[in-house]
Each structure stands twice: as C-alpha cells, then as structure tokens.
Design an enzyme around this catalytic site. Sequence first.
Site, mmCIF file in Angstrom:
data_model
loop_
_atom_site.group_PDB
_atom_site.id
_atom_site.type_symbol
_atom_site.label_atom_id
_atom_site.label_comp_id
_atom_site.label_asym_id
_atom_site.label_seq_id
_atom_site.Cartn_x
_atom_site.Cartn_y
_atom_site.Cartn_z
ATOM 1 N N ASP A 197 0.864 -1.172 0.000
ATOM 2 C CA ASP A 197 0.000 0.000 0.000
ATOM 3 C C ASP A 197 0.914 1.239 0.000
ATOM 4 O OD1 ASP A 197 -2.359 1.617 0.686
ATOM 5 O OD2 ASP A 197 -1.392 1.784 2.641
ATOM 6 N N ASP A 249 -0.195 5.108 1.111
ATOM 7 C CA ASP A 249 -0.427 6.089 2.169
ATOM 8 C C ASP A 249 -0.404 5.446 3.551
ATOM 9 O OD1 ASP A 249 -0.856 8.538 0.670
ATOM 10 O OD2 ASP A 249 -2.663 7.572 -0.094
ATOM 11 N N GLU A 275 -13.666 5.117 8.546
ATOM 12 C CA GLU A 275 -12.656 4.207 7.983
ATOM 13 C C GLU A 275 -11.966 3.392 9.089
ATOM 14 O OE1 GLU A 275 -9.451 6.146 5.752
ATOM 15 O OE2 GLU A 275 -8.277 4.322 5.824
ATOM 16 N N SER A 285 -2.528 1.465 -4.485
ATOM 17 C CA SER A 285 -2.998 2.544 -3.608
ATOM 18 C C SER A 285 -4.364 3.090 -3.999
ATOM 19 C CB SER A 285 -1.982 3.687 -3.652
ATOM 20 O OG SER A 285 -2.490 4.827 -3.004
ATOM 21 N N ALA A 286 -5.139 3.385 -2.989
ATOM 22 C CA ALA A 286 -6.424 4.055 -3.200
ATOM 23 C C ALA A 286 -6.242 5.571 -3.159
ATOM 24 C CB ALA A 286 -7.424 3.608 -2.139
ATOM 25 N N LYS A 344 -9.437 -3.379 -3.184
ATOM 26 C CA LYS A 344 -8.071 -3.678 -3.637
ATOM 27 C C LYS A 344 -7.947 -5.178 -3.812
ATOM 28 C CE LYS A 344 -5.523 0.047 -1.454
ATOM 29 N NZ LYS A 344 -4.346 0.333 -0.629
ATOM 30 N N ASP A 394 -1.579 -0.875 5.773
ATOM 31 C CA ASP A 394 -1.912 -0.260 7.069
ATOM 32 C C ASP A 394 -3.404 -0.336 7.353
ATOM 33 O OD1 ASP A 394 -2.548 1.944 5.121
ATOM 34 O OD2 ASP A 394 -3.063 2.974 6.984
HETATM 35 N N1 LIG Z 1 -10.475 11.853 0.003
HETATM 36 C C1 LIG Z 1 -9.662 11.003 0.622
HETATM 37 C C2 LIG Z 1 -9.843 9.631 0.519
HETATM 38 C C3 LIG Z 1 -8.957 8.800 1.196
HETATM 39 N N2 LIG Z 1 -7.959 9.319 1.935
HETATM 40 C C4 LIG Z 1 -7.002 8.428 2.632
HETATM 41 O O1 LIG Z 1 -6.199 7.788 1.676
HETATM 42 C C5 LIG Z 1 -5.885 6.468 2.081
HETATM 43 C C6 LIG Z 1 -5.912 5.565 0.875
HETATM 44 O O2 LIG Z 1 -4.670 5.478 0.217
HETATM 45 P P1 LIG Z 1 -3.781 4.130 0.332
HETATM 46 O O3 LIG Z 1 -2.497 4.444 -0.395
HETATM 47 O O4 LIG Z 1 -3.560 3.883 1.782
HETATM 48 O O5 LIG Z 1 -4.554 3.045 -0.326
HETATM 49 C C7 LIG Z 1 -6.986 6.046 3.048
HETATM 50 O O6 LIG Z 1 -6.482 5.348 4.141
HETATM 51 C C8 LIG Z 1 -7.682 7.346 3.450
HETATM 52 O O7 LIG Z 1 -7.545 7.635 4.820
HETATM 53 C C9 LIG Z 1 -7.783 10.657 2.009
HETATM 54 O O8 LIG Z 1 -6.826 11.128 2.693
HETATM 55 N N3 LIG Z 1 -8.652 11.494 1.370
HETATM 56 MG MG LIG Z 2 -2.809 3.143 3.471
#
Ligand SMILES: Nc1ccn([C@@H]2O[C@H](COP(=O)(O)O)[C@@H](O)[C@H]2O)c(=O)n1
Ligand SMILES: [Mg+2]
Length: 289
Positions: A38, A40, A85, A153-154, A202, A227
């Site tokens: 991942d 973030d 979340e 990554s999301a 994912k 995470d």
């Molecule tokens: N508008 C948003 C949506 C999501 N987030 C944070 O991004 C994280 C997802 O990214 P990964 O690389 O961890 O997959 C997720 O944990 C959300 O807290 C955000 O900041 N703003």
């Molecule tokens: Mg993350």
Amino acid sequence: MIPELSSPSVCMRDPPRVEEIIKTMQKAGTSTIQVISDFDMTLTRFAYNGKRCPTSHNILDNSKLISEECKAQLKDLLNTYYPIEIDSKRTAEEKLPLMVEWWTKAHTLLVQQRIRKDMLQDVVKESDAMLREGYQLFFDHLQEHSIPLLIFSAGVGDVLEEVIRQAGVFHPNVKVFSNYMDFDETGVLKAFKGELIHIYNKREGALLNTGHFQELKSRHNVLLVGDSLGDLTMADGVHSMENILKIGFLNDKVEERKTSYLNAYDIVLVKDETMEVLNALLLHLTSTK
Ligand SMILES: Nc1ccn([C@@H]2O[C@H](COP(=O)(O)O)[C@@H](O)[C@H]2O)c(=O)n1
Ligand SMILES: [Mg+2]
C-alpha cells in the site's frame, strides 16, 4: 532469526508460523519473491513530531491549487469519513458504501478546482509528505535484487508517483496501481481515469486486465505490506501463491484495533514510523546463507 522481530513495536499472533514462512521464502530464493505494498501511511509516515503527515489526497487538499472554500469542504469530508474508515465497531460491508461516497465526493471537488498537471511537481515539493525512515534502503534493495514492487494505492497515482520520483527511488522494478487523474488537452484536470479504487476493492478485479500478475507468475512468494484491513486483499490476483507474509502498520486507534490486526496480519508493527523491521526482513530473505 531476525533480531528486529523482537523489537517492542512488533506483535505477532503466531511467531513460529511467521518463522516458518520466512524460512521457506528465504530458501526458495529472491527470484520467487514479489512485494505488494500500500502507499499512504504504509510507505509514508503517519505522523512526524506529533503532527499527522498528509496522504496523497491530502497533499492536493492542502495545496495552493485548492480554494479556501474547497479546502474547508475537503476537511469536512475527512472529519466525517476518516473516523468511519478506522472504526473497529463497523464491518467492512457497512463501511464500503460510505468509503465510495467519500472518494466520489472528494474527487468531484478536486475536479471542480481545475487542477493543472504542470503544478503537481511544485505541490509535492512544497508538501509535508514523508516516506518512512529507511525508505531508501527498502526501494534500493528491491531494485538491486530485481524484486518487483507493486504499489497498490487508493490514493492519487499522479501525486504518489511524484513523491517517490522526488525521493529518487522510482526505480524500474516499481509499478503503481492507483487512481490516476485525467487531464484535458490544456493540462487541466477533467476527471479521474478508470474504475475507482477505494480501500475496500483492492483485489484481483481491479488488476485483472492489466496483465501484471501474469507477468509475475513465477513469483509465488509474496510480501504484503499495508496499514488498513482493506489492504489484505491486494494479493488476491497472484498466480499459484505458495507463501504470503502479511505485514501491517497499526498507526491509529491502536488499542481498539490491535486484536483485529493481529488476527489478519502475520506481523503487526505498532506505532512504528520506520521501515527498520521490513528492511531487516528483506535483507534476511535476500541473503544466501
Ligand atoms: N479523500 C480522501 C480519501 C482517502 N484518503 C485516505 O487515503 C488512504 C488511501 O490510500 P492508500 O495508499 O492507503 O490506499 C486512506 O487510508 C484514506 O484515509 C484521504 O486522505 N482522502
Ligand atoms: Mg494506506
């Protein structure tokens, strides 16, 4: 076997099983390993000097590209949906539609800001984004041993790519799968490309048509790093997986979430802002003795 696994931040449900997986993977050799991580709050720090570090979304949200009014709206969304979340009392099924709602609303607001592609470099440079301590060794070591690293990554792909590029570690063995921005012919953001990736989708579906796992079909041993409990499905598309070692950073709401993390991840790193354990593990897996 690996002294760092005895550090106070490391928690394991079943240490002998972890030891067995590590032994098997080390014996099978470097050419059988792939890493799926991942981004973030996994490759980046969760906090620094007591202050939250930004996600790839937040790098944009807090930047000069966003109007004050829109910043307030994005902050409201964060304050509403982030507690959901990380809420250990709600199921993933309950959270899923709310997460889709969060991502969709945030992306709509970002598109309204007419973000310019050529400003992303500056925005990342001026941000508080921080990769975890030890990132250089992590990325360089994988590259030196030709171990593929998939960053799943999301977050926002264009932004996170820029973070790793500016850190000088966007090596050829790194592939990123994420939400990418779609710019018009003048370089202004008009939409996000493809199917939305949020924290609960994912899995194989999202990667199915990319051929990524097909290319890596000889790499049956997976190191998965995340995470969120949503990160656990990142390796679902791997062909004929033989071993998987799941490492989870538990950054926030530690006491409420520890049990569920211990049940889901093989190694849980509690409030650990470094890559020390991950790097020690990698060095061990790539050693020949
Ligand atoms: N508008 C948003 C949506 C999501 N987030 C944070 O991004 C994280 C997802 O990214 P990964 O690389 O961890 O997959 C997720 O944990 C959300 O807290 C955000 O900041 N703003
Ligand atoms: Mg993350």
